[in-house]
Write a protein that holds these residues in place. Sequence first.
Motif, short mmCIF file in Angstrom:
data_model
loop_
_atom_site.label_atom_id
_atom_site.label_comp_id
_atom_site.label_asym_id
_atom_site.label_seq_id
_atom_site.Cartn_x
_atom_site.Cartn_y
_atom_site.Cartn_z
N UNK A 35 0.81 -1.20 0.00
CA UNK A 35 0.00 0.00 0.00
C UNK A 35 0.85 1.25 0.00
N UNK A 36 0.21 2.34 -0.35
CA UNK A 36 0.81 3.67 -0.27
C UNK A 36 -0.05 4.52 0.68
N UNK A 37 0.65 5.25 1.51
CA UNK A 37 -0.01 6.14 2.47
C UNK A 37 0.67 7.50 2.39
N UNK A 38 0.04 8.50 2.96
CA UNK A 38 0.67 9.82 3.00
C UNK A 38 0.36 10.50 4.33
N UNK A 92 2.58 15.93 0.65
CA UNK A 92 2.72 15.09 1.85
C UNK A 92 3.99 14.27 1.75
N UNK A 93 4.31 13.59 2.83
CA UNK A 93 5.31 12.54 2.78
C UNK A 93 4.56 11.25 2.45
N UNK A 94 5.02 10.56 1.43
CA UNK A 94 4.37 9.33 0.98
C UNK A 94 5.18 8.12 1.46
N UNK A 95 4.45 7.17 2.03
CA UNK A 95 5.05 5.97 2.59
C UNK A 95 4.55 4.72 1.87
N UNK A 96 5.46 3.82 1.67
CA UNK A 96 5.14 2.49 1.17
C UNK A 96 4.97 1.56 2.37
#
Length: 127
Positions: A35-38, A92-96
């Motif tokens: 998933x990707x989150x921000x 935003x900062x995007x997180x995997x």
Amino acid sequence: QVQLVESGGGLVQDGGSLRLSCAASGPNFSLHAMGWFREVPDQERELVATISRNGGNTYYSNSVKGRFLISRNNAKNTVSLQMNSLKPEDTAVYYCAARLIYSSDYVCKNSYEFNIWGQGTQVTVSS
């Protein structure tokens, strides 16, 4: 467990595009839902998009649906997020994120379902 490294962030103008990539190292990438989150300061981490182990099922937040596309390549141990028609509010900062999961077609829809996270990459959309 897998380790995740994001890349592809940067500065882009309103309406532009970026492609984020997440490279996974470690065993059994294909056994992980991804998933990707921000996240922006002082706000909760927001789900952006998720994809099942086999890539056959995806889920998007309403805020990005129709603009972003998540995909994965299990042969290359990567997951990508193509972001089109970017808006300043996408900054935003995007997180995997990853989760080892038995079901090949299950798609996660909540951040608490993931337990492996990358370090994040900054995306800034200027108006």
